[in-house]
Design a protein around this motif. Structure first.
Motif, short mmCIF file in Angstrom:
data_model
loop_
_atom_site.label_atom_id
_atom_site.label_comp_id
_atom_site.label_asym_id
_atom_site.label_seq_id
_atom_site.Cartn_x
_atom_site.Cartn_y
_atom_site.Cartn_z
N VAL A 16 -27.19 38.79 -19.78
CA VAL A 16 -25.86 38.43 -20.28
C VAL A 16 -25.19 37.43 -19.36
N ALA A 17 -25.27 37.68 -18.04
CA ALA A 17 -24.62 36.77 -17.10
C ALA A 17 -25.22 35.38 -17.18
N GLY A 18 -26.49 35.28 -17.58
CA GLY A 18 -27.09 33.97 -17.75
C GLY A 18 -26.59 33.26 -19.01
N MET A 19 -25.93 34.01 -19.88
CA MET A 19 -25.48 33.43 -21.15
C MET A 19 -23.99 33.05 -21.16
N VAL A 20 -23.22 33.58 -20.22
CA VAL A 20 -21.78 33.34 -20.23
C VAL A 20 -21.32 32.77 -18.89
N GLY A 21 -20.10 32.31 -18.84
CA GLY A 21 -19.54 31.75 -17.60
C GLY A 21 -18.39 32.58 -17.06
N VAL A 22 -18.26 33.82 -17.53
CA VAL A 22 -17.17 34.69 -17.07
C VAL A 22 -17.75 35.86 -16.30
N PRO A 23 -16.89 36.60 -15.58
CA PRO A 23 -17.40 37.70 -14.76
C PRO A 23 -18.03 38.80 -15.62
N VAL A 24 -19.11 39.36 -15.11
CA VAL A 24 -19.81 40.47 -15.76
C VAL A 24 -19.71 41.70 -14.87
N ILE A 25 -19.12 42.78 -15.43
CA ILE A 25 -19.06 44.05 -14.69
C ILE A 25 -20.21 44.90 -15.18
N ALA A 26 -21.14 45.23 -14.27
CA ALA A 26 -22.33 45.99 -14.65
C ALA A 26 -22.14 47.46 -14.33
N VAL A 27 -22.46 48.31 -15.30
CA VAL A 27 -22.36 49.76 -15.11
C VAL A 27 -23.73 50.39 -15.28
N PRO A 28 -24.37 50.82 -14.20
CA PRO A 28 -25.63 51.54 -14.36
C PRO A 28 -25.36 52.93 -14.92
N THR A 29 -26.26 53.42 -15.79
CA THR A 29 -26.10 54.79 -16.27
C THR A 29 -27.25 55.65 -15.77
N SER A 30 -27.04 56.93 -15.83
CA SER A 30 -28.07 57.87 -15.36
C SER A 30 -29.12 58.12 -16.43
N ILE A 31 -29.11 57.32 -17.49
CA ILE A 31 -30.08 57.47 -18.57
C ILE A 31 -31.46 57.05 -18.08
N GLY A 32 -32.46 57.84 -18.41
CA GLY A 32 -33.83 57.56 -17.99
C GLY A 32 -34.48 58.85 -17.53
N TYR A 33 -35.66 58.73 -16.97
CA TYR A 33 -36.35 59.93 -16.45
C TYR A 33 -37.32 59.44 -15.39
N GLY A 34 -37.92 60.37 -14.69
CA GLY A 34 -38.92 60.01 -13.68
C GLY A 34 -38.33 59.10 -12.62
N ALA A 35 -38.93 57.95 -12.45
CA ALA A 35 -38.53 57.05 -11.38
C ALA A 35 -37.23 56.30 -11.65
N SER A 36 -36.46 56.76 -12.65
CA SER A 36 -35.12 56.18 -12.80
C SER A 36 -34.17 56.81 -11.79
N PHE A 37 -34.55 57.99 -11.28
CA PHE A 37 -33.80 58.66 -10.22
C PHE A 37 -32.31 58.75 -10.55
N GLY A 38 -32.02 59.17 -11.78
CA GLY A 38 -30.62 59.41 -12.14
C GLY A 38 -29.76 58.17 -12.10
N GLY A 39 -30.33 57.01 -12.34
CA GLY A 39 -29.54 55.79 -12.39
C GLY A 39 -29.75 54.86 -11.22
N VAL A 40 -30.50 55.30 -10.22
CA VAL A 40 -30.70 54.46 -9.04
C VAL A 40 -31.48 53.19 -9.39
N ALA A 41 -32.50 53.34 -10.25
CA ALA A 41 -33.27 52.16 -10.63
C ALA A 41 -32.36 51.12 -11.29
N ALA A 42 -31.51 51.57 -12.20
CA ALA A 42 -30.59 50.64 -12.87
C ALA A 42 -29.61 50.05 -11.87
N LEU A 43 -29.10 50.88 -10.98
CA LEU A 43 -28.15 50.40 -9.97
C LEU A 43 -28.78 49.30 -9.11
#
Lengths: 251, 251, 251, 251, 251, 251, 251, 251
Positions: D192-219
């Protein structure tokens, strides 16, 4: 923009009913804005389904039984096979109501509706290290079978009794691709990869306790495999392994 | 025990020169003790070389230049192709002395000696996200090429400018297997896997700083890919990816 | 496909020189294959540069001095401003040779070539907790200034002497966005965010030792901020913070 | 010390009813001891509420239903809007009893009482990668709307089917700030940030399993974004993202 | 605002030379803007120095020799004692030039200038587990001694030979506070805290290898101490421990 | 060996009833084997109880209600005060039955039986950052009070509204030791330590979500404090902090 | 208190020259204060040396060459064998000067001085997975040999070519204890432990790259071994393994 | 291939009923394919059982009560002893039904059926640091006793009251091998290993809270032990420790 719409614009231009500038603007918009999915003449989403015989997989995790059943019924309505992973009993009951031909695989925690799909070229060998790894292995097996593959299961062949896996050398060598499911130290893929010349998909499981850290020990063991040909999917991701093995087996 | 020895024992038994009990003990020993390697009639070690056209790969890491050169010369002496990974300049100079036909690939940090090997069926597509990922990508490319594959390189097609990878859709779709090399957030494999129907081998690189933790962020991103068909190898393991892709491409 | 080409096709259809089926195929191809970058009538890559006044930033890390200099000269040739981050002395000397008007900022380890760019609306306040955080803060400052912003620096205002930051209340309140750079426990952003009503961009630094884990302690402190308005960038990512603050300040 | 009290002291000094030494001591005490909150002429606590239209947000986590209801009623009594995050059904029932005009948003798990607040300048675009990320996205949406913003929701536009997000280019470009919510590999913000010129606020979620480690991978994926303009909040912190986006949108 | 200035304002008000409104504004400004440091009648920064006899400590890490020397000379000019921690030889040479009376403690890597300071009430016992922990222990010792404490050193009394620490029971019991420095498993503080009834400040060191993770094992061991009275500082933070022990010893 | 036994041996030697060699052997055994606890004339276990007025603390975690009650009754039988930490309702009911004078502190989850103990010299200041940190703070308070200390509680004074803690400067300065309890980013101890000249015991709490990692973020924040005088105990260890503060306050 | 002193006290009591009370006090002191080391009649420190034939091992890490040489010379002076681990060339030169009979083992990075020590009962088998693990394996071998054990080395028998270790079944079964040294996935100990009925000491090495995390992957693999009989020492701790194996072999 | 089958082939060759080529092929197959387990004349699986007196251990974790009971009954049917670890009450009831002579050990959560097994040479000392560690210690004890060992239990001898373990010096010195079970900081093994000259098997437990991270702190403490002779098993792995200690005690 559907193929029909595109054809209409072109016809109108040719017939002089739409002038070039106006057509230019319409098409330019389509270039910029249209999702490939809605182009009509090219359903990008369905590329994969055309080749592999099924459109979409429903990850049961975090969906209500009725949500799952509704999506499943929709897919069946389009004539496609259905796979629901991480499906518990309530999900199964909800799906069964809407899709009577559905089957439940309790060990794999998967719901399936079979359809005719292109068959894979050879056999997928499927090894699991311990009895506790079987649910993840079965998720891989059910996935691969639904996608048109023959799966040769070899369970409980962990490395602590190395003769158990050595005894299956011929069956392993007969496979076109091997899935290896293991928890704890996750070392079985290295041994198997040293015995065969085909790709090995390694699936770490969360089986273990203490310093297994929910599958991290197995995951690291597999990533650091000293053998050639081992690639790894996420912890407990039997579905992913089955899907990749099927892709390879359909080449 | 060589085939000849086995045959001799059987002949002697048949001719009554060795009695059954004695032969039984000799063979029992062979069952228990013999490494498969020394059986003579089945050099397990060479299974893979027969099928893939090369015997052994030398990981340069932690070996002295003269050790590397000696092993390489030995392999060349058996008529096999040579691949040394993680080879620095001194290793290259040592090898060149003993094996004049060797080539050095400075970006990939690899030394090769080419030999005729079975050719892969199709093309291996090779994407890298950024310029800094190219050394790892080149290690994969050199590996795959030495193993008899055609590699189609698409470099610097990271997702921050998504059109860069979209532009290569046709080349990606033409491949039989795709290798995707990426550092930082490691998201390119997910995008690529969403565009093709063949297996994607993802290689995280240690490129990045701060919370990239030497490639861990990219590794986790790849393991958690939301797309079908992505399996992962160790951080910076270009060789491993090239090798797996070659296996798949030779099926 | 350029606008001219599109127009030509449409003209040809209208004039009957190209029949509908052929035009349909040509356009369908364009829909599927063309990267947005090559569309001609819409250079997606340049969107950002048009709005913010510069096209590309060169991350010096992992590039040779001559690579950096070549890219920088190319950008200057297009009349755009240049920013090289993580640039050491040799990179600076190489750039200076090709681009005599370039400036070096040794504390920020950045090379810049200034150009007229749109000016931000207000002021960017920039706080750093300790003297050792200043290089990262300066990278943010140089970035923001090059992008057309006025930066108000408040350095060495860490929370162990809380009056130091309290004394700057008026300057903080005058800002349109605040960048806060801090290592060790990374708590300054929380205090600042509690004092202002504008967005705070927090930059953890790798300053510290022992259990600071190269900036992880500061990063976690900032992500867990109990104050409203704090968002975080990667460890030591002064450039990123300067860039985001500039985007906000140009709204 | 209220302004009135200060004025009284000064008057008494002028009139000679209080001598200088005594006044000096009283004021010195005020300098040292008074919290800014109690100064009277400067209610620091209310700065933010004056500008943004609401005073305080109640984090439901770890509070009893009756505690939540009591605080909410108090805020309503002061005429301010109310936002309770992480509020379950019992909390909702308790609040409804004391504050009949309150509304419950079950997906966002939020309770709100709307009040007239200053309106934001433009639109906040809100993307979520998967269906499971919607609760966190809705927390952001409810927050931003209560704070006077228009929110444009684009859900289930994850990168595995890249055309889904590309299709929304116009809506993204129309926004003044973008919130991107994603679990698993957390790569959507980079695209998304590559498509726009305004600030992007990213929110990692705890969605996932295994090596997502409760959202750490997304973070980690988001912190290491290769795109410009991405800053990150804590895992599952939809409220924080909504609040920051509102601040930016009110500039 | 200095006390004199405040007094002047009050005098002027009393004498009618300044009217109330104007004085009100001046004082209101002081309330809002003045850092406590500049109030004049209350130099918050110097609170600590008044009680403990020194104003500021220079962390040598990340400062140039000349920066360190300049700050040190400044502190000496105010008549205060000097402590530079993490000071290498070049720093020492630079300081010696400007401050000839400075002393260097090579093991502790500290530079000091002694001044008369209030003496602590009792003795600080200082234990280290191994010989390699001595540099950190000496940093604590030099710090505590400069701050006016008597330090009783007991080095190389690790728990693998438990009699070594048991032998010092009397000296430990004679102390008012104990500092325990240990790497590896970091268990010495627990044993010591079980032997005394006074506070134990535990300092993990980065001594060890492999799974010591640069002091993390020792840090965790100390945080999980099963004994009463153990609190912990950062890895290798001898200065911090010496400072806290001095605070306790001056109560 | 009890004092009586020792005296007997000596008497027998003196009287010639035991010869020297035999006595030598008996005493040598005692030197080697006797635990200090069983020496009789020196109950090492009771050293601490004599000085601090209580013998033992019962960690309720992992003990059954009846086990807790039995131990508590035993301690009361020896006339000592009782403290049970991490005690739930069932534990409280079991203790109350055997020890009717026991009190329950539901917020602190502690059971106490008060006894006359030596009083601390001054006051222990106790700050908590948020309302959710109060249970841990109360565990510290109950512990310190039972051990004979006056506790001055300042709750909900987190750094996001910095004036809240600044307002308590006098109460903080009046304390002989300060306990600071905080979750999330754990930054309050740094601010407090910058305001006082006495030791600060920092207690991280597991309050938070996402990247707070159950208190790790707060723990790291405290260990990396940029302020002097901060030492840290385990996450949620209110008891430990209360105990250390009491030790310091009894010096 | 030496045996002579004890005897004197007893004699004096018997002869009436010291009265019982005084002797009682003297002995009571000895009970409380004397370190076991100084008792004279029981040098606890030397227990181990008496049984195992050597007194002390010098960890070279973090000691200067001259420190190492001095300690080594002291040990030799007492007639004991010497072992210096982690000794580099300069240490070796320093030791050789003072102890001409010392030997250097460059691969193991160890210095030894041999002495007659009790011989172990059987053989210690020593396996290493790869060539790069040999330095750690040799540290174990040198240690065990110096302590009086026969070591049977089996190097480069990693599990990727499982026949390599299977071939050594007889030698493994002949051992009384087995040391297995492995990096990367650390799976060799599980395979070996499944082949023998004696204890297996597993030594993870820091060999590997990427997600091997300096030996953590191997360490976790070994801790989670699915085979019976595997216990683990620290990463790269060849000395520790050699020492434990020697203890077992001397039982 | 059973011994009888092998003998038959040899007889047939001798008698001319099978020709050499055919026998050669049959035996060659056996060399390559037969698992050692099915050879008949060498049941590799039973090696261990022959030496140690029991065949297999059932890990109760993740098995249903009826699965456990069925396996247990099968083992009993072969006349072997039974050990089920991690067995809860339902498992116990299911086993009791099929195997009336089975015993349940509720603290150790283990089910056993005793059989005559070879007795160990000496005594296994078993220490636990705290009362909460006893379940893990008892699992080790039950395991070791079933395998024919005498276990000397010393519980609640943690290092915070160091005299508790010192008092047991004689019992420790009398043991042939020591198991030490400890949670929290896990330091007891180091102290014990410093007191004895025999191998110490350290078992970290998940006892603790906060920064104990479910046993990781104890595990790291043990791996970094500064004492000789300590090797470590997985967190809470009482069974593993009992098994290794029994192996050592049977040497």
């Amino acid at each position: 923009m559907t193929p029909a719409q595109l054809r209409t614009i072109l016809d109108e231009v040719r017939e002089g009913r739409t002038d070039t500038a106006q057509a230019y603007d319409q098409l330019r918009e389509a270039f910029r804005d249209q999702p490939f999915e809605d182009l009509g003449f090219a359903k990008v989403d369905h590329h994969r389904s055309m080749r592999q015989g099924f459109a979409e997989v429903i990850l049961g995790l975090g969906k209500t039984p009725s949500q799952i059943a509704t999506i499943a019924a929709g897919i069946v309505g389009r004539g496609a096979p259905v796979l629901v992973t991480r499906a518990d009993e309530p999900a199964w009951r909800a799906v069964r109501e809407l899709v009577p031909e559905a089957e439940y695989h309790p060990v794999a925690r998967a719901i399936t509706v079979k359809r005719d799909v292109p068959q894979g070229v050879g056999t997928i060998a499927l090894c699991s290290a311990g009895t506790s790894d079987i649910p993840v292995a079965e998720e891989a097996a059910v996935t691969a079978e639904l996608m048109g593959n023959t799966v040769d299961r070899m369970y409980d062949v962990g490395i602590a009794g190395i003769h158990r896996i050595l005894k299956h050398r011929d069956r392993l060598e007969a496979a076109r691709v091997v899935i290896v499911v293991a928890g704890m130290e996750g070392a079985l893929p290295s041994v198997v990869a040293g015995m065969v010349g085909v790709p090995v998909i390694a699936v770490p499981t969360s089986i273990g306790y203490g310093a297994s850290f929910g599958g991290v020990a197995a995951l690291l063991g597999m990533l650091n495999s000293c053998a050639n040909g081992v690639s790894v999917v996420n912890i407990d991701n039997g579905y992913g392994a089955g899907c990749i093995a099927s892709m390879i087996n359909h080449l």
